[in-house]
Design an enzyme around this catalytic site. Structure first.
Site, PDB file in Angstrom:
ATOM      1  N   ASP A 108      27.582  37.563  52.311  1.00  0.00           N
ATOM      2  CA  ASP A 108      26.206  37.753  51.854  1.00  0.00           C
ATOM      3  C   ASP A 108      25.392  38.592  52.834  1.00  0.00           C
ATOM      4  O   ASP A 108      24.484  39.326  52.430  1.00  0.00           O
ATOM      5  CB  ASP A 108      25.502  36.392  51.684  1.00  0.00           C
ATOM      6  N   HIS A 150      14.998  33.589  54.967  1.00  0.00           N
ATOM      7  CA  HIS A 150      16.136  32.694  55.141  1.00  0.00           C
ATOM      8  C   HIS A 150      16.720  32.710  56.557  1.00  0.00           C
ATOM      9  O   HIS A 150      17.488  31.811  56.916  1.00  0.00           O
ATOM     10  CB  HIS A 150      17.257  33.041  54.157  1.00  0.00           C
ATOM     11  N   GLY A 158      21.345  34.360  53.442  1.00  0.00           N
ATOM     12  CA  GLY A 158      20.686  34.874  52.248  1.00  0.00           C
ATOM     13  C   GLY A 158      20.157  36.286  52.373  1.00  0.00           C
ATOM     14  O   GLY A 158      19.014  36.558  51.982  1.00  0.00           O
ATOM     15  N   ASP A 185       8.765  33.369  46.278  1.00  0.00           N
ATOM     16  CA  ASP A 185      10.134  33.807  46.000  1.00  0.00           C
ATOM     17  C   ASP A 185      10.819  32.739  45.145  1.00  0.00           C
ATOM     18  O   ASP A 185      10.485  31.560  45.229  1.00  0.00           O
ATOM     19  CB  ASP A 185      10.854  33.947  47.352  1.00  0.00           C
ATOM     20  N   TYR A 312      15.733  41.765  42.977  1.00  0.00           N
ATOM     21  CA  TYR A 312      17.009  42.462  42.854  1.00  0.00           C
ATOM     22  C   TYR A 312      17.117  43.316  41.601  1.00  0.00           C
ATOM     23  O   TYR A 312      18.170  43.875  41.338  1.00  0.00           O
ATOM     24  CB  TYR A 312      18.146  41.439  42.968  1.00  0.00           C
TER      25      TYR A 312
END
Length: 475
Positions: A108, A150, A158, A185, A312
């Site tokens: 990630d 994160h 993240g 978020d 995204y």
């Protein structure tokens, strides 16, 4: 039973004039996490192009912040972790196999070209914005390259490596007795909550999807511990929440925080993955439903640092952050998208709006009422805001030579101060930050007004040499 979807009331612009500082570095769009990775820094450049072509630059000051240094990052992150980030590259990553496992860098959070420079840009914008707010040079500071909530003290998570938000809050705490952090978020703001879980100097408030969803934290019962008990606020949500439903929980909770906690500064994380149609998200907010949160927070008139975050579906993130930039400077933009460098991304209708879908709202009225009642009861226990004694802040110790004076570091920072000052953006849009006065953004001489008044500090601080409240880890 779920709330029926309904349109929001139109957003009304405040008549209150607020000075806005906007931080942008043209290099930020050059970095890529890798083919197929959902996080694309290019979205920040897309948003900036829209901001410029709507003419919003006329209503704010635009700066290129100095990148955050290793020393500044280590105010929160461990030396070992920051050193690893500064040294690892795609070419030498095999030499750092053990460190990658230790620091959770891999899938990630991949190693990519310019990783450390990307982190420096994100962190520098948030720190510079906070420093500018502290000095009264602006009322609102915007850093869309920030919001990487994160990242932990010594761990990437993240898609986040360096927690620019924590660095910005630590900067604000040099002057402000109480800071509230608000996160819209779709993912829980776990890194920021964890950093301040044991202190009453920072209240963290996150509205997020909870239940078999990354990062798996942020349940209603997580309220902080020790001095921080009741100063962590979590509002767990289910799939499909829409504009009206979101507003029905967001506004009462934020109002209670402002009335009972009485923060003197705000940090607002505007992750765009809570928008409808996001590649990774599962909420159903329109652009205006998302922006209503920004408008509502702005209405309290407190010094506010606004940062980006997730998001995204690039065209929708760019649309929304542009619209929110407009609200912050007092201008409603749209509905047509002006011609810009990325015009083709917005077809076929070339409209600014991000519309909700017809997905089911799994948040019943009964569920939300129960969560809201519990959250407000917990908040009421903070009614008597923590007292912070007025005290002089010790002057910063002189910066140590070694790391900052290496050739590598000089190159990263653009050489001398004179060289940096002349390093204006190619298109002439931006002016470089002044690094917040004589001696740098962390020099205490910059934080006194003309009358020599002292700044706020925590009454419980014992270490006179460390003038920044230490961020803690969740126990």
């Amino acid at each position: 039973m779920s709330y029926p979807a309904a349109p929001l009331d139109p957003i009304v612009l405040s008549s209150q004039k607020q000075r806005v500082a906007y931080f942008y570095d043209s290099d930020v769009g050059n970095y890529a996490y890798g083919a197929g990775h959902p996080m694309k820094p290019h979205r920040i450049r897309m948003a900036h192009s829209l901001v410029m072509n709507y003419g919003l630059y006329k209503k704010m000051e635009i700066y290129r912040a100095k990148p955050a240094t290793k020393q500044e990052m280590c105010q929160f992150h461990t030396d070992e972790y920051v050193d690893f980030l500064s040294r690892v590259t795609p070419d030498n990553m095999d030499m750092f196999a053990k460190e990658q496992v230790k620091f959770n860098v891999g899938d990630d959070c991949p190693v990519f070209d310019g990783l450390f420079e990307f982190c420096s840009i994100s962190g520098g914008g948030s720190m510079e914005g906070a420093a500018r707010l502290n000095r009264g040079k602006c009322d609102i500071a915007i850093n869309w390259a920030g919001g990487l909530h994160h990242a932990k003290k010594s761990e990437a998570s993240g898609f986040c490596y360096v927690n620019d938000i924590v660095l910005g809050i630590l900067e604000l705490l040099r002057y402000h007795p109480r800071v509230v952090y608000i996160d819209i978020d779709v993912h829980h703001g776990d890194g920021v909550e964890e950093a301040f879980y044991t202190t009453d100097r920072v209240m963290t408030c996150s509205f997020h999807k909870y239940g078999e969803y990354f990062p798996g934290t942020g349940e209603l019962r997580d309220i902080g511990i020790g001095k921080g008990k009741n100063y962590a606020v979590n509002f767990p949500l289910r799939d499909g929440i829409d504009d009206v439903t979101y507003k029905s929980v967001f506004e009462p909770v934020i109002t209670a925080i402002m009335e009972w906690y009485r923060p003197t500064a705000v940090v607002l994380q505007c992750g765009g993955d809570s928008l409808s149609g996001d590649r990774l998200g599962c909420f159903n907010l329109s652009m205006k439903g998302h922006a209503n949160c920004v408008s509502f927070v702005k209405s309290f008139g407190l010094p506010t640092l606004v940062v980006g975050g997730g998001g995204y579906t690039m065209r929708n993130v760019a649309r929304t952050w542009t619209y929110e930039t407009g609200l912050l400077v007092g201008q409603i933009v749209g509905p047509e998208i002006p011609y810009n460098d990325y015009y083709e991304y917005y077809g076929p209708d070339y409209q600014l709006e991000v519309r909700p879908s017809n997905m089911q709202n799994a948040n019943s009225k009964e569920y939300l009422d129960r969560i809201r009642t519990t959250v407000l009861e917990n908040l009421s226990r903070t009614k008597f805001a923590p007292s912070v004694q007025m005290t002089d802040v010790p002057r910063d110790a002189p910066e140590e030579e070694p790391e900052e004076d290496t050739e590598e570091s000089k190159e990263m920072r653009g050489g001398s101060q004179e060289a940096w000052d002349s390093n204006i953006q190619k298109d002439g849009e931006l002016s470089d930050s002044e690094d917040e006065g004589e001696g740098g953004r962390r020099d205490i001489r910059n934080y006194k007004d003309d009358g020599g008044d002292m700044v706020m500090m925590d009454a419980d601080e014992d270490d006179e040499d460390d003038d920044t409240p230490a961020a803690s880890s969740k126990q």
